[in-house]
Design a protein around this motif. Structure first.
Motif, mmCIF file in Angstrom:
data_model
loop_
_atom_site.group_PDB
_atom_site.id
_atom_site.type_symbol
_atom_site.label_atom_id
_atom_site.label_comp_id
_atom_site.label_asym_id
_atom_site.label_seq_id
_atom_site.Cartn_x
_atom_site.Cartn_y
_atom_site.Cartn_z
ATOM 1 N N ASN A 1 52.564 32.228 11.948
ATOM 2 C CA ASN A 1 52.334 33.036 10.470
ATOM 3 C C ASN A 1 51.183 34.180 10.361
ATOM 4 O O ASN A 1 51.212 34.956 10.080
ATOM 5 N N GLY A 2 50.044 33.495 10.834
ATOM 6 C CA GLY A 2 48.980 34.314 11.009
ATOM 7 C C GLY A 2 49.006 35.624 11.879
ATOM 8 O O GLY A 2 48.573 36.758 11.607
ATOM 9 N N LEU A 3 49.730 35.469 12.977
ATOM 10 C CA LEU A 3 50.020 36.598 14.003
ATOM 11 C C LEU A 3 51.097 37.505 13.518
ATOM 12 O O LEU A 3 50.823 38.507 13.554
ATOM 13 N N HIS B 1 50.267 41.329 12.934
ATOM 14 C CA HIS B 1 51.097 42.329 13.754
ATOM 15 C C HIS B 1 51.469 43.060 12.516
ATOM 16 O O HIS B 1 51.856 44.381 12.811
ATOM 17 N N ASP B 2 51.975 42.540 11.492
ATOM 18 C CA ASP B 2 52.500 43.496 10.461
ATOM 19 C C ASP B 2 51.413 44.736 9.975
ATOM 20 O O ASP B 2 51.900 45.628 9.482
ATOM 21 N N GLN B 3 50.208 44.365 10.162
ATOM 22 C CA GLN B 3 49.237 45.279 9.872
ATOM 23 C C GLN B 3 48.953 46.137 10.947
ATOM 24 O O GLN B 3 47.861 46.873 11.213
ATOM 25 N N LYS B 4 49.829 45.928 12.167
ATOM 26 C CA LYS B 4 49.323 46.514 13.364
ATOM 27 C C LYS B 4 48.000 46.127 14.215
ATOM 28 O O LYS B 4 47.263 47.080 14.733
ATOM 29 N N VAL B 5 47.732 45.061 13.952
ATOM 30 C CA VAL B 5 46.334 44.581 14.467
ATOM 31 C C VAL B 5 46.902 43.486 15.618
ATOM 32 O O VAL B 5 47.541 42.530 15.385
ATOM 33 N N VAL B 6 46.298 43.750 16.790
ATOM 34 C CA VAL B 6 46.327 42.808 17.925
ATOM 35 C C VAL B 6 45.075 42.065 18.033
ATOM 36 O O VAL B 6 43.951 42.564 18.019
ATOM 37 N N HIS B 7 44.882 40.644 18.021
ATOM 38 C CA HIS B 7 43.902 39.697 18.068
ATOM 39 C C HIS B 7 43.184 39.812 19.590
ATOM 40 O O HIS B 7 42.113 39.985 19.812
ATOM 41 N N GLU C 1 47.210 51.138 15.631
ATOM 42 C CA GLU C 1 47.781 52.461 15.186
ATOM 43 C C GLU C 1 46.581 53.484 15.184
ATOM 44 O O GLU C 1 46.884 54.609 15.610
ATOM 45 N N MET C 2 45.299 52.750 15.372
ATOM 46 C CA MET C 2 43.935 54.038 15.370
ATOM 47 C C MET C 2 43.871 54.295 16.822
ATOM 48 O O MET C 2 43.616 55.423 17.185
ATOM 49 N N ASN C 3 43.632 53.483 17.816
ATOM 50 C CA ASN C 3 43.372 53.531 19.101
ATOM 51 C C ASN C 3 44.120 52.738 19.917
ATOM 52 O O ASN C 3 44.429 51.555 19.760
ATOM 53 N N VAL D 1 50.768 41.308 23.820
ATOM 54 C CA VAL D 1 49.652 40.434 24.501
ATOM 55 C C VAL D 1 49.423 38.910 23.556
ATOM 56 O O VAL D 1 48.984 38.183 24.434
ATOM 57 N N ASP D 2 49.311 39.164 22.548
ATOM 58 C CA ASP D 2 49.121 38.101 21.663
ATOM 59 C C ASP D 2 50.224 36.832 21.797
ATOM 60 O O ASP D 2 49.766 35.670 21.805
#
Length: 195
Positions: free
Chosen positions: A29-31, A35-41, A69-71, A105-106
């Protein structure tokens, strides 16, 4: 988080399959949110997941997290034994022309983390870092014991696909029987069995 990390916890208590299933559901759920925010841990492992005595878990240590999304994520960073093949070896990033890697990768690291919880040891337990990185870069899986439940083994093996495009998303994994069916044993206190 009163119990410390999952790494501390599995050294102190024997985790039941139902507990690992519940922890995994919460991690997913956290991932999914990240991931919905396009953030990889980029550093999912038991040492970076904190546990409360109630059984709730929280992702921690966002020092390596990156907004995809940014880099583009290209650097080989993270914890060696939990790194995905495409982090170690850019040639595994076959579907992406810019040689970056993504949210998948997560998912690999999650598979390693579930394996870690169930076996009470890190992935590739008999290898040193260079040996493990060599095997990971070639897409070789850590040992997944036959003694694990069939649902746990299937979940782990779905996460540990060599190519990122073959791995399910966090949202898809939430429907897997290992995490979607209710635990067969109680999850109430006492939460943990002493080793």
């Amino acid at each position: 988080m009163t119990e410390g990390s999952l790494a501390t916890l599995y050294h102190k208590y024997e985790l039941r399959d139902s507990q690992v299933s519940e922890f995994t559901r919460q991690i997913l759920n956290g991932l999914k949110y990240l991931h919905d925010q396009k953030v990889v841990h980029r550093d999912i492992k038991c040492a970076n997941i904190l546990v409360h005595a109630s059984g709730s878990v929280k992702l921690a240590d966002f020092g390596l997290a990156k907004a995809t999304e940014m880099n583009a994520a290209r650097t080989s960073i993270g914890s060696a034994f939990w790194m995905a093949p495409e982090v170690v070896n850019p040639k595994v990033r076959s579907s992406q022309s810019d040689r970056s890697y993504g949210l998948e990768v997560d998912i690999w690291s999650l598979g390693c983390t579930v394996l870690e919880m169930l076996t009470c040891q890190r992935p590739y337990p008999k290898l040193d870092i260079p040996q493990a990185l060599y095997r990971i870069g070639r897409g070789k899986l850590p040992p997944v014991p036959q003694s694990l439940s069939s649902n746990a083994r299937d979940f782990i093996l779905k996460c540990l696909q060599k190519y990122p495009e073959d791995r399910p998303s966090a949202e898809e994994l939430l429907g897997h029987p290992f995490v979607s069916k209710p635990p067969t044993t109680g999850f109430a206190s006492p939460l943990f069995n002493d080793k």
